[in-house]
Write an enzyme that holds these catalytic residues in place. Structure first.
Site, PDB file in Angstrom:
ATOM      1  N   ASP A   1      -6.567  -2.978   3.269  1.00  0.00           N
ATOM      2  CA  ASP A   1      -5.415  -2.463   3.915  1.00  0.00           C
ATOM      3  C   ASP A   1      -5.151  -2.885   5.106  1.00  0.00           C
ATOM      4  O   ASP A   1      -5.170  -1.365   6.034  1.00  0.00           O
ATOM      5  CB  ASP A   1      -5.088  -1.096   4.042  1.00  0.00           C
ATOM      6  CG  ASP A   1      -5.312  -1.416   1.308  1.00  0.00           C
ATOM      7  OD1 ASP A   1      -5.608   0.269   1.527  1.00  0.00           O
ATOM      8  OD2 ASP A   1      -4.879  -1.665   1.386  1.00  0.00           O
TER       9      ASP A   1
ATOM     10  N   HIS B   1       1.077  -1.099  -0.660  1.00  0.00           N
ATOM     11  CA  HIS B   1      -0.196   0.411   0.266  1.00  0.00           C
ATOM     12  C   HIS B   1       0.976   1.565  -0.148  1.00  0.00           C
ATOM     13  O   HIS B   1       1.882   1.289   0.903  1.00  0.00           O
ATOM     14  CB  HIS B   1      -0.627   0.259   1.711  1.00  0.00           C
ATOM     15  CG  HIS B   1      -2.066   1.049   1.157  1.00  0.00           C
ATOM     16  ND1 HIS B   1      -3.160   1.220   0.425  1.00  0.00           N
ATOM     17  CD2 HIS B   1      -1.785   2.624   2.354  1.00  0.00           C
ATOM     18  CE1 HIS B   1      -3.249   2.500   0.594  1.00  0.00           C
ATOM     19  NE2 HIS B   1      -3.201   2.902   1.926  1.00  0.00           N
TER      20      HIS B   1
ATOM     21  N   GLY C   1     -10.119  -7.449   5.365  1.00  0.00           N
ATOM     22  CA  GLY C   1     -10.593  -5.669   5.305  1.00  0.00           C
ATOM     23  C   GLY C   1     -10.068  -5.634   4.425  1.00  0.00           C
ATOM     24  O   GLY C   1      -9.063  -6.050   3.701  1.00  0.00           O
TER      25      GLY C   1
END
Ligand code: GRF
Length: 203
Positions: free
Chosen positions: A144, A108, A142
């Site tokens: 990230d 990310h 979820g």
């Protein structure tokens, strides 16, 4: 270690991983590249490196689960050990996650838990942070939110715009992603709840 890489974009993280493998710095091999985008640059990169590259077009699948099942089938056929999300822009369902428990990584372009989701670089600029960066983490249900493996920080400069900051972060992505995969290949990553401990290198 057999890697399956899922990408939706240009594939510079894929390229960095392929390069490290071929330089002998990463004890792994990219055996399959999947993309949901027929035009993804990542597919071209794979093909020019002689790596099987397959489009799984989510628009041709009735729902997310069917899309995930098609990707899981392809990854299993390629006997993939570890799934690498590299600029992959789809949310994976439990169908996919349960097929590769604790064997899916993502990168990310933000210092999680700050700025999850898309455009993390722009979120950082707009918030006015002085440090931005990137995070490699295990994927959980979820977005990230999975256990963090490695992070790298970069300064945000006064004259930065989204592309200059994204470029500086991308350089660090290309460093930490191969390193995280190498730690996994060496069996040194221990997931303990939310935390990932890194065992010392065995002599
Ligand atoms: C980049 O924004 C990168 O920060 C994120 O996904 C996007 C595409 O990366 N991980 P890549 O060049 O396709 O690896």
């Amino acid at each position: 270690l057999r890697l399956g890489v899922l990408a939706s974009g240009g594939g510079t993280n894929l390229q960095a991983i392929i390069d490290r493998c071929r330089e002998g710095k990463l004890a792994a091999e990219v055996v399959l590249v999947l993309s949901n985008k027929p035009q993804a640059g990542a597919l071209q990169r794979a093909r020019s490196c002689g790596i099987p590259a397959v489009v799984v077009d989510h628009r041709h699948c009735p729902d997310r689960e069917a899309f995930d099942r098609r990707m899981v089938d392809a990854l299993r056929q390629a006997e993939v050990d570890l799934v690498i999300l590299a600029g992959f822009m789809r949310i994976l369902t439990p169908v996919f996650l349960s097929a590769f428990p604790q064997r899916i990584m993502n990168i990310h372009p933000g210092l999680l838990p700050a700025f999850p989701g898309i455009d993390a670089q722009r979120q950082a600029l707009e918030y006015g942070v002085k440090l931005a960066g990137c995070t490699v983490h295990f994927v959980d249900p979820g977005v990230d939110t999975g256990p963090i493996i490695i992070q790298a920080a970069v300064p945000v400069l006064d004259d930065d715009d989204e592309s200059s900051l994204a470029r500086r972060i991308l350089e660090q992505e290309h460093r930490i992603y191969p390193r995280a995969i190498q730690l996994y290949a060496e069996g040194r990553l221990r997931i303990e709840g939310r935390r990932v401990r890194i065992d010392q290198k065995v002599a």
